[in-house]
Design an enzyme around this catalytic site. Sequence first.
Site, PDB file in Angstrom:
ATOM      1  N   PHE A 189       0.681  -1.250  -0.097  1.00  7.57           N
ATOM      2  CA  PHE A 189      -0.040   0.233  -0.011  1.00  7.57           C
ATOM      3  C   PHE A 189       0.961   1.247  -0.025  1.00  7.57           C
ATOM      4  O   PHE A 189       1.568   1.330   0.898  1.00  7.57           O
ATOM      5  CB  PHE A 189      -0.997   0.040   1.194  1.00  7.57           C
ATOM      6  CG  PHE A 189      -1.760   1.291   1.188  1.00  7.57           C
ATOM      7  CD1 PHE A 189      -2.958   1.068   0.641  1.00  7.57           C
ATOM      8  CD2 PHE A 189      -1.532   2.304   1.664  1.00  7.57           C
ATOM      9  CE1 PHE A 189      -4.021   2.097   0.292  1.00  7.57           C
ATOM     10  CE2 PHE A 189      -2.395   3.576   1.478  1.00  7.57           C
ATOM     11  CZ  PHE A 189      -3.667   3.381   1.037  1.00  7.57           C
TER      12      PHE A 189
ATOM     13  N   ASP B  84       9.243   2.659   1.414  1.00  3.73           N
ATOM     14  CA  ASP B  84       8.304   3.222   1.905  1.00  3.73           C
ATOM     15  C   ASP B  84       8.036   2.921   3.367  1.00  3.73           C
ATOM     16  O   ASP B  84       7.831   1.873   3.791  1.00  3.73           O
ATOM     17  CB  ASP B  84       7.020   2.775   1.125  1.00  3.73           C
ATOM     18  CG  ASP B  84       5.738   3.294   1.760  1.00  3.73           C
ATOM     19  OD1 ASP B  84       5.767   4.039   2.896  1.00  3.73           O
ATOM     20  OD2 ASP B  84       4.645   3.195   0.949  1.00  3.73           O
TER      21      ASP B  84
ATOM     22  N   LYS C 216       3.039   9.849   8.398  1.00  3.05           N
ATOM     23  CA  LYS C 216       2.320   9.604   9.611  1.00  3.05           C
ATOM     24  C   LYS C 216       2.744   9.948  10.969  1.00  3.05           C
ATOM     25  O   LYS C 216       2.750  11.314  11.357  1.00  3.05           O
ATOM     26  CB  LYS C 216       2.173   7.891   9.509  1.00  3.05           C
ATOM     27  CG  LYS C 216       1.207   7.528   8.432  1.00  3.05           C
ATOM     28  CD  LYS C 216       0.826   6.181   8.730  1.00  3.05           C
ATOM     29  CE  LYS C 216      -0.150   5.450   7.735  1.00  3.05           C
ATOM     30  NZ  LYS C 216      -1.452   6.183   7.502  1.00  3.05           N
TER      31      LYS C 216
END
Length: 390
Positions: free
Chosen positions: A131, A216, A245
């Site tokens: 993702f 990532d 995040k």
Amino acid sequence: MNSDSLAVMNNYARFDIRLTHGKGSWVWDDHGKSYLDFISGIAVNTLGHGHPKLLSAINEQTEKMIHCSNLFHIPLQERLAYTLAKESALDELFFCNSGAEANEAAIKLVRKYWFDHGESRPQIITALQSFHGRTMMTLTATGQEKVKKGFQPLPVGFDYVPYNDIEALREMVNHHTAAIILEPIQGEGGVVVADANYLQQVRALCDAYGVLLVLDEVQTGVGRTGKMFAHQHYGVLPDIMTLAKGLGGGVPIGAMVAKRDISASFDAGSHGSTFGGNPLACAAALAVLQIIEEEKLLENVVERGAQLRHGLQALQANHSVIDCVRGEGLILGVSCHDEVAAIIKRCQQHGLLILAAGPKVLRLLPPLNVSEAEIEHALQILDQVLEASQ
């Protein structure tokens, strides 16, 4: 239903809870019910809620300047870039507002790098069940068909291989491959951890073909696994890394970090972000990094992560619904034999917030400063819920 909610687009499958405030690892809804928050805004609330030093840094900065523009040099941005470059052993940063934007920037940089070097390298390889975001480019990079449905035609140039399968990657990579993009731990894909030698083998394969390795770390970075970046567990240095995040502790900020010879392809006008790296976001991120160091939160992640993992493994021994426990530090997944939506709902009723990572995996993401007692309390609630489910 609250009438105000009728004006909000229905693109989220929301829990029927309206949170109003939080403190530490706890949040409260509009009925005054308290919950132990093991979602942390999906790994965003690094320090939980209302950390006094983070609030002080944010408040102090709002009195000076919230935003200017990247038309000017921003001292706090420069300081944050230097700090993250030093922590990562990479060289230069581009700041944006989210993980999707950071990954979008990484893909653009990859494309621009090979254009500048006069090579035709149209292929980018990512992993199945990955993702990487919900922009058109990053949802195409994502190895899950469900996020792409209805958005075709998609950008071209992406191929996918099973995660942790080095032989499949060897068969796919060639001298037309621009980059391999991987998560050290697949968060949304089920909290699937890279095998011990996998990332080293990927790094060696990239070196053999001159391919760029992009990691990532949007969900795993900034201490979530017990090291500042998850790839440090493997002794691997990427060419490009993405963060978001937890970096701002709740204030939106994303970053792409790259080696200098690669980042040089982002010359003036090649990419940008109006809000990226503004003074407020950078002040928050600098405070988060300082607090992680001052309060020895990496050590806390290791200790509390081990406590949580051992507790979950003990639950596995007593509850047949659990298949396995996996993850690193304070990103842990509990793979179950059945779908977990009902378990999540019952945990909410008992005052514990957790989430899924796919239909059959529970995901636990407590703040990095979670306490021993809070871990134990969460385990007790899970035990009660699983006992009632049998």
